[in-house]
Design an enzyme around this catalytic site. Structure first.
Site, PDB file in Angstrom:
ATOM      1  CG  ASN A  18      26.825  25.334  73.771  1.00 50.36           C
ATOM      2  OD1 ASN A  18      26.681  26.355  74.445  1.00 50.36           O
ATOM      3  ND2 ASN A  18      27.804  25.205  72.907  1.00 50.36           N
TER       4      ASN A  18
ATOM      5  CB  SER B 235      29.082  25.079  69.766  1.00 53.55           C
ATOM      6  OG  SER B 235      30.088  26.029  69.800  1.00 53.55           O
TER       7      SER B 235
ATOM      8  CG  HIS C 192      32.817  23.066  73.594  1.00 54.08           C
ATOM      9  ND1 HIS C 192      31.754  23.334  74.437  1.00 54.08           N
ATOM     10  CD2 HIS C 192      32.717  23.961  72.581  1.00 54.08           C
ATOM     11  CE1 HIS C 192      31.056  24.335  73.936  1.00 54.08           C
ATOM     12  NE2 HIS C 192      31.615  24.728  72.815  1.00 54.08           N
TER      13      HIS C 192
HETATM   14  P1  NAD Z   1      34.385  32.849  63.917  1.00 53.03           P
HETATM   15  O1  NAD Z   1      33.388  33.168  62.854  1.00 53.03           O
HETATM   16  O2  NAD Z   1      34.867  33.936  64.811  1.00 53.03           O
HETATM   17  O3  NAD Z   1      35.694  32.171  63.260  1.00 53.03           O
HETATM   18  C1  NAD Z   1      35.658  31.127  62.342  1.00 53.03           C
HETATM   19  C2  NAD Z   1      36.933  31.203  61.525  1.00 53.03           C
HETATM   20  O4  NAD Z   1      37.029  30.056  60.671  1.00 53.03           O
HETATM   21  C3  NAD Z   1      36.988  32.457  60.606  1.00 53.03           C
HETATM   22  O5  NAD Z   1      38.144  33.203  60.904  1.00 53.03           O
HETATM   23  C4  NAD Z   1      37.048  31.844  59.214  1.00 53.03           C
HETATM   24  O6  NAD Z   1      37.817  32.600  58.301  1.00 53.03           O
HETATM   25  C5  NAD Z   1      37.708  30.507  59.523  1.00 53.03           C
HETATM   26  N1  NAD Z   1      37.629  29.533  58.437  1.00 53.03           N
HETATM   27  C6  NAD Z   1      36.607  29.290  57.599  1.00 53.03           C
HETATM   28  N2  NAD Z   1      36.968  28.333  56.713  1.00 53.03           N
HETATM   29  C7  NAD Z   1      38.255  27.977  57.026  1.00 53.03           C
HETATM   30  C8  NAD Z   1      39.194  27.050  56.478  1.00 53.03           C
HETATM   31  N3  NAD Z   1      38.881  26.291  55.431  1.00 53.03           N
HETATM   32  N4  NAD Z   1      40.432  26.962  57.039  1.00 53.03           N
HETATM   33  C9  NAD Z   1      40.751  27.722  58.108  1.00 53.03           C
HETATM   34  N5  NAD Z   1      39.911  28.613  58.666  1.00 53.03           N
HETATM   35  C10 NAD Z   1      38.680  28.740  58.114  1.00 53.03           C
HETATM   36  O7  NAD Z   1      33.742  31.646  64.751  1.00 53.03           O
HETATM   37  P2  NAD Z   1      34.094  31.169  66.237  1.00 53.03           P
HETATM   38  O8  NAD Z   1      33.142  31.808  67.174  1.00 53.03           O
HETATM   39  O9  NAD Z   1      35.560  31.287  66.457  1.00 53.03           O
HETATM   40  O10 NAD Z   1      33.659  29.629  66.145  1.00 53.03           O
HETATM   41  C11 NAD Z   1      34.541  28.629  65.644  1.00 53.03           C
HETATM   42  C12 NAD Z   1      34.114  27.280  66.193  1.00 53.03           C
HETATM   43  O11 NAD Z   1      34.150  27.306  67.626  1.00 53.03           O
HETATM   44  C13 NAD Z   1      32.704  26.854  65.792  1.00 53.03           C
HETATM   45  O12 NAD Z   1      32.682  25.456  65.635  1.00 53.03           O
HETATM   46  C14 NAD Z   1      31.886  27.270  67.025  1.00 53.03           C
HETATM   47  O13 NAD Z   1      30.701  26.510  67.165  1.00 53.03           O
HETATM   48  C15 NAD Z   1      32.864  26.941  68.145  1.00 53.03           C
HETATM   49  N6  NAD Z   1      32.675  27.657  69.424  1.00 53.03           N
HETATM   50  C16 NAD Z   1      32.297  28.969  69.421  1.00 53.03           C
HETATM   51  C17 NAD Z   1      32.143  29.615  70.660  1.00 53.03           C
HETATM   52  C18 NAD Z   1      31.767  31.083  70.722  1.00 53.03           C
HETATM   53  O14 NAD Z   1      31.448  31.572  71.821  1.00 53.03           O
HETATM   54  N7  NAD Z   1      31.776  31.824  69.623  1.00 53.03           N
HETATM   55  C19 NAD Z   1      32.379  28.931  71.862  1.00 53.03           C
HETATM   56  C20 NAD Z   1      32.801  27.587  71.801  1.00 53.03           C
HETATM   57  C21 NAD Z   1      32.935  26.955  70.571  1.00 53.03           C
END
Ligand code: NAD
Length: 296
Positions: A191, A120, A141
């Protein structure tokens, strides 16, 4: 341009599970990796629930749901992604963690595999430069919830080749999404504009400008937003919002990206929003109830 048939997703949290779901639903052979079986089970349960809702609404048939599930594999080993045509990374917003994963994938995946991060707020360049394929590295994204939100920002860096960008753009379209092109600056388009607004909403709540539901209702009814900003932060995850804010304040040095103390207290108290059951609202109640602010 090599066709994309096999998709790999790293991270099976909120975003990774959604990305894996849309890839499988669009007909791609999909493998999703997370660190442990319980996390994968949770992601799979979320996908089942989401597909079940689509069947109930008549958006997909139960045969299409079963076919999508059959195209999905859940794994704990990164090595299981080595035959993929594209890898979409959606792990926790932490540059060191992401780069550790990219370096390993760079060693194991063939040169034709396209790398895409769902970050993000980090730059795509800060990940591409740690690999030997900076020309085959893009940002994809997605938005939350991935199965419902049509937008994908497709991000090219100074080193992304025209072919890689076109492959990524075409891939986003083949998922049924509406791609827009963005350059590689922290926050991309959405963002950059949305995060200061969300943080301002938390500041307004902290200052006592209005109650949680009144701030949300004001922006819904006054500005036509489908969801109020405090509800939206609960949806994104307050831990993720704070991580994004920290990265953006570092990148731009502007106070408007500074996460207010209230958000940090909520994260420290484990109130991460919907995914932990509590944030600005308590999701164990139906409908969700506003909660008392975490005090100093
Ligand atoms: P989340 O906390 O729901 O999920 C993150 C996942 O990554 C967890 O399941 C964790 O176990 C896993 N993880 C950690 N280390 C790992 C590894 N070594 N190998 C594989 N998996 C691993 O977070 P999220 O909201 O899904 O965010 C993930 C990404 O997407 C981030 O970069 C975030 O900025 C981006 N993002 C989030 C949103 C949102 O609305 N939450 C929107 C767009 C982009």
């Amino acid at each position: 341009m090599t066709a994309i048939r096999k998709v790999g997703v790293v991270g099976c949290g909120l975003m990774g599970s959604g990305i894996a779901q849309v890839a499988a639903t669009a007909g791609f052979d999909t493998v999703v990796r997370d660190v442990s079986q319980p996390v994968l089970d949770r992601g799979r349960a979320g996908i089942l629930k989401s597909l079940g809702r689509m069947v109930d609404k008549g958006t997909i048939t139960s045969a299409a749901r079963d076919a999508s599930l059959a195209r999905l594999r859940f794994v704990t080993e990164l090595a299981d992604l080595k035959d993929r045509d594209i890898i979409v990374e959606a792990v926790t917003e932490d540059l060191d963690l992401k780069n550790e994963i990219w370096r390993e994938l760079d060693r194991t995946c063939p040169p034709g595999t396209l790398f895409a991060s769902n970050t993000s707020s980090l730059t795509i360049g800060s990940m591409a430069e740690t690999t030997r394929r900076a020309d085959r590295f893009v940002g994809l994204h997605f938005f939350n919830p991935v199965p419902m939100m049509p937008l994908v920002e497709v991000v090219r860096t100074a080193t992304t080749s025209a072919e890689s960008f076109e492959r990524a753009y075409a891939f986003a379209r083949s998922l049924g999404k509406e791609p827009v092109a963005a350059t590689d600056s922290p926050g991309f388009i959405v963002n950059l504009l949305l995060v200061p607004f969300l943080l301002d909403a938390a500041r307004a709540r902290e200052r006592g400008t209005a109650s949680t539901p009144d701030i949300d209702r004001a922006m819904q009814l006054g500005c036509g937003h489908p969801m109020g900003p405090l509800s939206l932060m609960d949806y994104i995850g307050l831990d993720t919002v704070v991580r994004i804010a920290d990265i953006m304040v570092d990148a731009y040095g502007e106070d408007r990206y500074e996460a207010p103390a209230l958000l940090r207290r909520m994260v420290d108290a484990g109130h991460h929003g919907r995914k932990t059951g509590k944030g600005f609202y308590d999701y164990s109640a139906d409908p969700p109830k506003p909660v008392e602010l975490v005090s100093r």
